[in-house]
Design a protein around this motif. Structure first.
Motif, mmCIF file in Angstrom:
data_model
loop_
_atom_site.group_PDB
_atom_site.id
_atom_site.type_symbol
_atom_site.label_atom_id
_atom_site.label_comp_id
_atom_site.label_asym_id
_atom_site.label_seq_id
_atom_site.Cartn_x
_atom_site.Cartn_y
_atom_site.Cartn_z
ATOM 1 N N HIS A 380 45.523 102.110 112.702
ATOM 2 C CA HIS A 380 46.828 102.042 113.369
ATOM 3 C C HIS A 380 47.709 100.959 112.732
ATOM 4 O O HIS A 380 48.514 100.326 113.411
ATOM 5 C CB HIS A 380 46.632 101.744 114.857
ATOM 6 N N MET A 381 47.570 100.782 111.424
ATOM 7 C CA MET A 381 48.303 99.714 110.744
ATOM 8 C C MET A 381 49.813 99.944 110.773
ATOM 9 O O MET A 381 50.593 98.998 110.646
ATOM 10 C CB MET A 381 47.826 99.582 109.295
ATOM 11 N N GLY A 382 50.249 101.190 110.924
ATOM 12 C CA GLY A 382 51.685 101.438 111.072
ATOM 13 C C GLY A 382 52.214 100.775 112.326
ATOM 14 O O GLY A 382 53.234 100.073 112.301
ATOM 15 N N LEU A 383 51.507 100.979 113.441
ATOM 16 C CA LEU A 383 51.886 100.347 114.704
ATOM 17 C C LEU A 383 51.802 98.831 114.588
ATOM 18 O O LEU A 383 52.702 98.111 115.035
ATOM 19 C CB LEU A 383 50.976 100.844 115.822
ATOM 20 N N VAL A 384 50.725 98.353 113.967
ATOM 21 C CA VAL A 384 50.540 96.905 113.810
ATOM 22 C C VAL A 384 51.682 96.312 112.985
ATOM 23 O O VAL A 384 52.250 95.265 113.333
ATOM 24 C CB VAL A 384 49.179 96.608 113.149
ATOM 25 N N THR A 385 52.032 96.979 111.889
ATOM 26 C CA THR A 385 53.120 96.489 111.034
ATOM 27 C C THR A 385 54.436 96.453 111.792
ATOM 28 O O THR A 385 55.203 95.488 111.684
ATOM 29 C CB THR A 385 53.262 97.372 109.786
ATOM 30 N N GLY A 386 54.690 97.509 112.566
ATOM 31 C CA GLY A 386 55.922 97.539 113.354
ATOM 32 C C GLY A 386 55.995 96.403 114.350
ATOM 33 O O GLY A 386 57.035 95.747 114.503
ATOM 34 N N LEU A 387 54.879 96.135 115.026
ATOM 35 C CA LEU A 387 54.850 95.040 116.003
ATOM 36 C C LEU A 387 54.982 93.685 115.314
ATOM 37 O O LEU A 387 55.700 92.806 115.801
ATOM 38 C CB LEU A 387 53.557 95.104 116.813
ATOM 39 N N LEU A 388 54.304 93.519 114.183
ATOM 40 C CA LEU A 388 54.381 92.238 113.470
ATOM 41 C C LEU A 388 55.756 91.995 112.868
ATOM 42 O O LEU A 388 56.159 90.850 112.675
ATOM 43 C CB LEU A 388 53.319 92.178 112.372
ATOM 44 N N SER A 389 56.490 93.082 112.587
ATOM 45 C CA SER A 389 57.807 92.906 111.975
ATOM 46 C C SER A 389 58.772 92.183 112.913
ATOM 47 O O SER A 389 59.725 91.552 112.448
ATOM 48 C CB SER A 389 58.400 94.264 111.577
ATOM 49 N N LEU A 390 58.519 92.263 114.218
ATOM 50 C CA LEU A 390 59.415 91.585 115.155
ATOM 51 C C LEU A 390 59.348 90.072 115.014
ATOM 52 O O LEU A 390 60.356 89.432 114.670
ATOM 53 C CB LEU A 390 59.127 92.017 116.597
ATOM 54 N N PRO A 391 58.166 89.445 115.247
ATOM 55 C CA PRO A 391 58.145 87.984 115.121
ATOM 56 C C PRO A 391 58.284 87.501 113.683
ATOM 57 O O PRO A 391 58.908 86.465 113.432
ATOM 58 C CB PRO A 391 56.772 87.607 115.694
ATOM 59 N N LEU A 392 57.719 88.248 112.725
ATOM 60 C CA LEU A 392 57.719 87.751 111.352
ATOM 61 C C LEU A 392 59.100 87.774 110.725
ATOM 62 O O LEU A 392 59.474 86.851 109.999
ATOM 63 C CB LEU A 392 56.730 88.556 110.507
ATOM 64 N N THR A 393 59.900 88.820 110.989
ATOM 65 C CA THR A 393 61.246 88.827 110.421
ATOM 66 C C THR A 393 62.192 87.916 111.193
ATOM 67 O O THR A 393 63.287 87.611 110.714
ATOM 68 C CB THR A 393 61.844 90.260 110.390
ATOM 69 N N TYR A 394 61.777 87.477 112.380
ATOM 70 C CA TYR A 394 62.582 86.516 113.132
ATOM 71 C C TYR A 394 62.304 85.094 112.655
ATOM 72 O O TYR A 394 63.225 84.290 112.498
ATOM 73 C CB TYR A 394 62.285 86.626 114.629
ATOM 74 N N PHE A 395 61.033 84.788 112.428
ATOM 75 C CA PHE A 395 60.650 83.429 112.050
ATOM 76 C C PHE A 395 60.629 83.216 110.543
ATOM 77 O O PHE A 395 60.455 82.092 110.079
ATOM 78 C CB PHE A 395 59.273 83.083 112.618
ATOM 79 N N MET A 396 60.747 84.298 109.781
ATOM 80 C CA MET A 396 60.737 84.194 108.336
ATOM 81 C C MET A 396 61.980 84.879 107.780
ATOM 82 O O MET A 396 62.606 85.690 108.447
ATOM 83 C CB MET A 396 59.489 84.875 107.745
ATOM 84 N N SER A 397 62.300 84.579 106.544
ATOM 85 C CA SER A 397 63.370 85.313 105.870
ATOM 86 C C SER A 397 62.868 86.707 105.530
ATOM 87 O O SER A 397 61.661 86.961 105.466
ATOM 88 C CB SER A 397 63.778 84.588 104.586
ATOM 89 N N ASN A 398 63.803 87.627 105.301
ATOM 90 C CA ASN A 398 63.409 88.972 104.876
ATOM 91 C C ASN A 398 62.619 88.931 103.569
ATOM 92 O O ASN A 398 61.662 89.683 103.383
ATOM 93 C CB ASN A 398 64.641 89.862 104.716
ATOM 94 N N ASP A 399 63.024 88.050 102.671
ATOM 95 C CA ASP A 399 62.297 87.935 101.404
ATOM 96 C C ASP A 399 60.848 87.524 101.648
ATOM 97 O O ASP A 399 59.917 88.072 101.051
ATOM 98 C CB ASP A 399 62.983 86.915 100.491
#
Length: 482
Positions: A380-399
């Protein structure tokens, strides 16, 4: 240890600015400097800051000249037809005003540039919110979410980064995601409708005459009108000392984008942008339109670096529309507040990102998050990636996310039979939240021009942006895209 300190640094920054104990610029500089010392690398602070400034200098240059260019385009009347159409729909109904904000932000976001979207949206909608005494954080929140959904366009940035990092075609990422992103945009409009109804219940459906604030408009500023009332908004008020809190009671505060002198007129006559302002150049309308289309086309085709394109565009727009040097100086001065505030904020953010990256905290945080994924979640890495994209793109730059974390997630997904394209599509669902990240320079254009404290904006928008992102993720799963 670096993982804990990294999360602690981000948490400290967010708490201090939301509690208004520090200004964003001060917090972006002092908090990472302090944590750099805690990490034991204070001697390298200078190197980290220079590296951060070097990496963000093109962004700062782009924003500086983009503000001048689009400020001039607003001055000369390029966007008046779009603004009039949206404002005619809005009238004096708070619900329509909020929905109109979402629609305007979404339409303007087609150019792929957040700062452009926020400048045009705030310039058009600010007088309505002030005169109807509506919450300004509703305006900034809705505009940021609408722009976040549209930021997934292939030329917007995140999709291109994901395609580059995973060596896939951006079209293969974006096109299948269109149904899910359309659902996300509908969710933003629906949320705008709900928030608008809440504003209508709070302030009532007023006539614009009832909400006017009588105050002379400075002659040097672009003039906005509301029911015949003129309001100076050329400088946008970014970085001014007289910021409002985005609350209903802030209509009386002074500011360069605030309220102006009033004339008698009905709410149906509201035009938003003064049709008689002296900076209008109706005879040059098609030149300005073609110049803007050419500029955006060159951006999409990557004919030149974006900062260079805006530098050339701003110089050409000023020269043709205002051939006399005093007039050019006046237009530059009218937008100087925005330029100074935004560029200063970008360079302050460079300290934050420089320390996060230079000390290795961002790498440790990313690796810790990836390592905490249970083995059973592999399929279910698609779901995991989608969920992780929320905090990670908030606390990190897109790069940082797309080039540092996404390849690791994609590799883990491939080991469990999840395609790289599925991981890439899931990685863009967090963009509605990302657009309000303190590491996104364009958000400072938004809150600066709207005279909203960044902490107030953050407290309001985070929960709704998370909900919008989850709606996109759920739609992607439901449609079999992710």
């Amino acid at each position: 240890m670096l993982t804990i300190l990294g999360f602690a640094m981000i948490a400290t920054f967010l708490v201090l600015i939301m509690m208004k104990k520090m200004s964003p610029i001060a917090a972006l500089v002092l908090i990472p400097a302090l944590f750099c010392v805690f990490v034991g690398k204070g001697a390298h602070l200078g190197d980290y800051v220079i590296d951060g400034v070097s990496s963000l200098a093109p962004t700062a240059a782009m924003l500086m000249f983009a503000i001048v260019y689009f400020g001039v385009m607003i001055d000369v009347g390029l966007f008046d037809p779009i603004v009039r159409a949206i404002l005619k729909f809005c009238k004096a109904d708070p619900m329509r005003v909020v929905v109109g904000t979402a629609l305007l932000a979404a339409i303007v976001s087609l150019d792929g540039d957040g700062s452009t979207t926020f400048m045009i949206t705030v310039s058009a909608m600010y007088p309505l919110y002030k005169r109807l005494k509506m919450s300004l954080v509703v305006m900034t929140g809705v505009a940021a979410m609408a722009n976040g959904v549209m930021n997934t366009l292939p030329w917007g940035g995140p999709t291109a980064r994901a395609a580059t990092a995973l060596k896939v075609d951006a079209t293969d990422i974006f096109v299948p995601m269109i149904p899910a992103l359309a659902v996300g945009l509908l969710a933003v409009v629906a949320l705008s409708y709900v928030l608008g109804l809440r504003e209508r219940r709070r302030v009532g459906t007023l006539t614009l005459d009832e909400a006017l604030v009588r105050e002379p408009a400075p002659e040097s500023e672009t003039v906005l009108v509301g029911a015949g009332a003129k309001a100076g908004a050329g400088r946008g008020g970014a970085g001014g000392a007289d910021r409002t809190q985005g609350s209903a009671g802030s209509a009386g505060s002074a500011g360069s984008a605030g309220s102006g002198g009033a004339e008698e007129a009905s709410g149906d006559d509201f035009k938003g942008l003064d049709p008689n302002r002296p900076t209008l150049r109706p005879k040059l309308y098609w030149f300005n339109a073609l110049l803007t289309v050419a500029l955006l086309t060159a951006m999409i085709m990557e004919l030149l670096p974006i900062p260079v394109l805006f530098l050339l565009g701003a110089a050409l727009a000023l020269t043709v529309n205002f051939p006399h040097i005093p007039d050019q100086k006046a237009r530059i001065a009218a937008h100087a507040d925005n330029v100074l505030n935004v560029s200063g904020m970008v360079f302050a953010a460079a300290v934050f990102t420089g320390v996060l990256t230079g000390t290795g905290m961002v790498d440790h945080m990313a690796n810790w998050l990836v390592d905490t994924i249970p083995e059973g979640m592999g399929p279910h890495m698609g779901l995991v990636t989608g969920l992780l994209s929320l905090p990670l793109t908030y606390f990190m730059s897109n790069d940082g996310f797309y080039f540092g974390v996404l390849p690791v997630l994609a590799e883990a997904g491939q080991a469990h039979g999840v395609s790289t394209l599925e991981i890439a599509r899931a990685s863009i669902v967090g963009q509605p939240l990302h657009m309000s990240s303190p590491l996104v320079p364009a958000v400072y254009v938004l809150v600066g021009m709207a005279k909203v404290e960044f902490g107030d904006h953050t407290r309001f928008v985070v929960k709704w942006a998370v909900l919008t992102s989850l709606v996109i993720l759920a739609a992607g799963i439901l449609f079999g895209i992710i």
